[in-house]
Design an enzyme around this catalytic site. Sequence first.
Site, mmCIF file in Angstrom:
data_model
loop_
_atom_site.group_PDB
_atom_site.id
_atom_site.type_symbol
_atom_site.label_atom_id
_atom_site.label_comp_id
_atom_site.label_asym_id
_atom_site.label_seq_id
_atom_site.Cartn_x
_atom_site.Cartn_y
_atom_site.Cartn_z
ATOM 1 N N GLU A 49 0.807 -1.236 0.000
ATOM 2 C CA GLU A 49 0.000 0.000 0.000
ATOM 3 C C GLU A 49 0.835 1.280 0.000
ATOM 4 O OE1 GLU A 49 -3.158 -0.762 2.812
ATOM 5 O OE2 GLU A 49 -4.442 0.701 1.798
ATOM 6 N N THR A 54 0.272 2.437 -8.110
ATOM 7 C CA THR A 54 -0.235 3.760 -8.489
ATOM 8 C C THR A 54 0.782 4.435 -9.410
ATOM 9 O OG1 THR A 54 -1.246 3.858 -6.316
ATOM 10 C CG2 THR A 54 -1.180 5.911 -7.554
ATOM 11 N N ARG A 189 -7.866 0.784 -5.277
ATOM 12 C CA ARG A 189 -6.874 -0.045 -4.586
ATOM 13 C C ARG A 189 -7.084 -1.515 -4.926
ATOM 14 N NH1 ARG A 189 -2.548 -2.095 -2.544
ATOM 15 N NH2 ARG A 189 -2.758 -3.346 -0.664
ATOM 16 N N ASP A 211 6.409 -4.235 -11.410
ATOM 17 C CA ASP A 211 5.643 -3.861 -10.211
ATOM 18 C C ASP A 211 5.385 -5.158 -9.431
ATOM 19 O OD1 ASP A 211 3.932 -2.690 -8.349
ATOM 20 O OD2 ASP A 211 2.176 -2.824 -9.662
ATOM 21 N N GLN A 215 3.050 -6.725 0.256
ATOM 22 C CA GLN A 215 2.751 -7.291 1.577
ATOM 23 C C GLN A 215 3.725 -8.435 1.875
ATOM 24 O OE1 GLN A 215 -1.415 -8.130 2.220
ATOM 25 N NE2 GLN A 215 -1.971 -5.980 1.975
HETATM 26 N N1 LIG Z 1 -3.638 10.436 -1.579
HETATM 27 C C1 LIG Z 1 -2.731 9.602 -2.085
HETATM 28 N N2 LIG Z 1 -3.049 8.316 -2.269
HETATM 29 C C2 LIG Z 1 -2.086 7.511 -2.797
HETATM 30 C C3 LIG Z 1 -0.790 7.965 -3.157
HETATM 31 N N3 LIG Z 1 -0.096 6.925 -3.662
HETATM 32 C C4 LIG Z 1 -0.930 5.872 -3.637
HETATM 33 N N4 LIG Z 1 -2.125 6.208 -3.119
HETATM 34 C C5 LIG Z 1 -3.294 5.342 -2.882
HETATM 35 O O1 LIG Z 1 -2.896 4.319 -2.000
HETATM 36 C C6 LIG Z 1 -3.563 3.097 -2.300
HETATM 37 C C7 LIG Z 1 -2.554 1.981 -2.404
HETATM 38 O O2 LIG Z 1 -1.700 2.193 -3.494
HETATM 39 P P1 LIG Z 1 -1.107 0.992 -4.372
HETATM 40 O O3 LIG Z 1 -0.394 1.639 -5.506
HETATM 41 O O4 LIG Z 1 -2.137 -0.012 -4.656
HETATM 42 O O5 LIG Z 1 -0.050 0.380 -3.352
HETATM 43 P P2 LIG Z 1 1.007 -0.802 -3.658
HETATM 44 O O6 LIG Z 1 2.313 -0.345 -3.112
HETATM 45 O O7 LIG Z 1 0.971 -1.189 -5.073
HETATM 46 O O8 LIG Z 1 0.422 -1.949 -2.731
HETATM 47 P P3 LIG Z 1 0.664 -3.566 -2.882
HETATM 48 O O9 LIG Z 1 0.260 -3.945 -4.257
HETATM 49 O O10 LIG Z 1 -0.192 -4.183 -1.816
HETATM 50 O O11 LIG Z 1 2.109 -3.802 -2.610
HETATM 51 C C8 LIG Z 1 -4.346 3.355 -3.598
HETATM 52 O O12 LIG Z 1 -5.701 3.532 -3.267
HETATM 53 C C9 LIG Z 1 -3.747 4.637 -4.146
HETATM 54 O O13 LIG Z 1 -4.678 5.428 -4.858
HETATM 55 C C10 LIG Z 1 -0.484 9.346 -2.921
HETATM 56 O O14 LIG Z 1 0.625 9.836 -3.175
HETATM 57 N N5 LIG Z 1 -1.485 10.108 -2.390
HETATM 58 MG MG LIG Z 2 0.476 -2.934 -6.002
#
Ligand SMILES: Nc1nc2c(ncn2[C@@H]2O[C@H](COP(=O)(O)OP(=O)(O)OP(=O)(O)O)[C@@H](O)[C@H]2O)c(=O)[nH]1
Ligand SMILES: [Mg+2]
Length: 368
Positions: A49, A54, A189, A211, A215
Amino acid sequence: MGNCLAETDEDRARLSLEAKRNKQLDKELQLEEKAGRLVHKLLLLGAGESGKSTFFKQLVRIHDKGYDVNSRRAFERSIYKNIINSVYFLFKAVDTYGYTLDSKTVGLRDFFEETAPVDEEANWLIDDKMGDAIKAIWTDPAVQTAFKNRDDKATMFYLFDGAEYFFNKIDEVKADKYIPDEEDIVRCRIRTSGIIEKSFEIKGNHFRIFDVGGQRAERRKWIHCFQNVTAVMFIASLSCYNQSLFEDASSNRMTEAILLFEDISNSHWFAETAIILFLNKHDIFQQKIKSIPITECPSLAHFEGEGYEKSLAFIQMVFETSCQSPSQCVYTHVTTATNKQNVESIFESVQDIVIRKSMAEAGLLVNA
Ligand SMILES: Nc1nc2c(ncn2[C@@H]2O[C@H](COP(=O)(O)OP(=O)(O)OP(=O)(O)O)[C@@H](O)[C@H]2O)c(=O)[nH]1
Ligand SMILES: [Mg+2]
């Protein structure tokens, strides 16, 4: 690499399939290089997360074809699920912390809980009636109070970062003709499982970007893409200093990110690799720091300053000093991955770092 890459027996079959696939990818990479095409392999690493996907989605928007109608439609169900789960989390907080719902909302809650799915395989949908119920629930004063207090120590609970964004556009989402736009996709997400890879050609340079799931259970798969990496883009959330891990409520998220960065940046795998650190979720951090000090994170408890700038500088220092490899230099950027322009300009500097490094390795540049 510590326990972040430890393997268990349970998904050995899946891992071996992924290993085969990544071997194949490496072969392709070598073939492309043999054919005279230099391909820069970039990894997006970081805890769950933090914003890796993103960032990846923004690169698809900026440097690939973006998302056509069909691929945008594919996010619909996940967006419904994100919103419905958020309502469940809000109700749970209302119960846990003893807030009192309006009598009208109590009736809507009954309808919501009878109708909204809870299991993964269900048909997640927000139709007009469900959308109206969610809209009314969201504006209930008790729900709003729970939401506003979600970061206070005494009334804390987990809510995904896009919840407010989607609640505020529920009228659009509930409509029959709703098709997610690219902004919705970036806010949605979906936990990544496994390794996702895409090639990009930018100004005549070839990049292959990976990517991965962040987790804990996902990290054992990372090792399969550790060979021949030009740059690691490590994403750490700035705003998670007062949160616990989704997969382990007893561990602080920022402590986990610092330890993981220490593991990665000092790893022998990346001795020759550029390490680029993104301190992400700057937008959320800017708001949170006004009321919650970074000392909430056990790894930052010795911080004696206060305020936005000093707190940010301290977090950056803690991350950077955890990389002790003498040959390594960490390039740090403060980012908001949900902001397309921000990612676009940051990725310009990433390209610069990567290309200069490649030229230096090829003996074409003295100071990389
Ligand atoms: N407000 C805000 N939300 C963010 C930002 N970066 C990511 N998010 C939000 O955080 C949530 C998680 O982001 P992901 O990109 O899914 O995280 P991840 O690192 O890929 O997570 P995993 O796949 O579980 O490893 C999403 O709902 C995004 O929209 C940011 O800079 N600002
Ligand atoms: Mg991810």
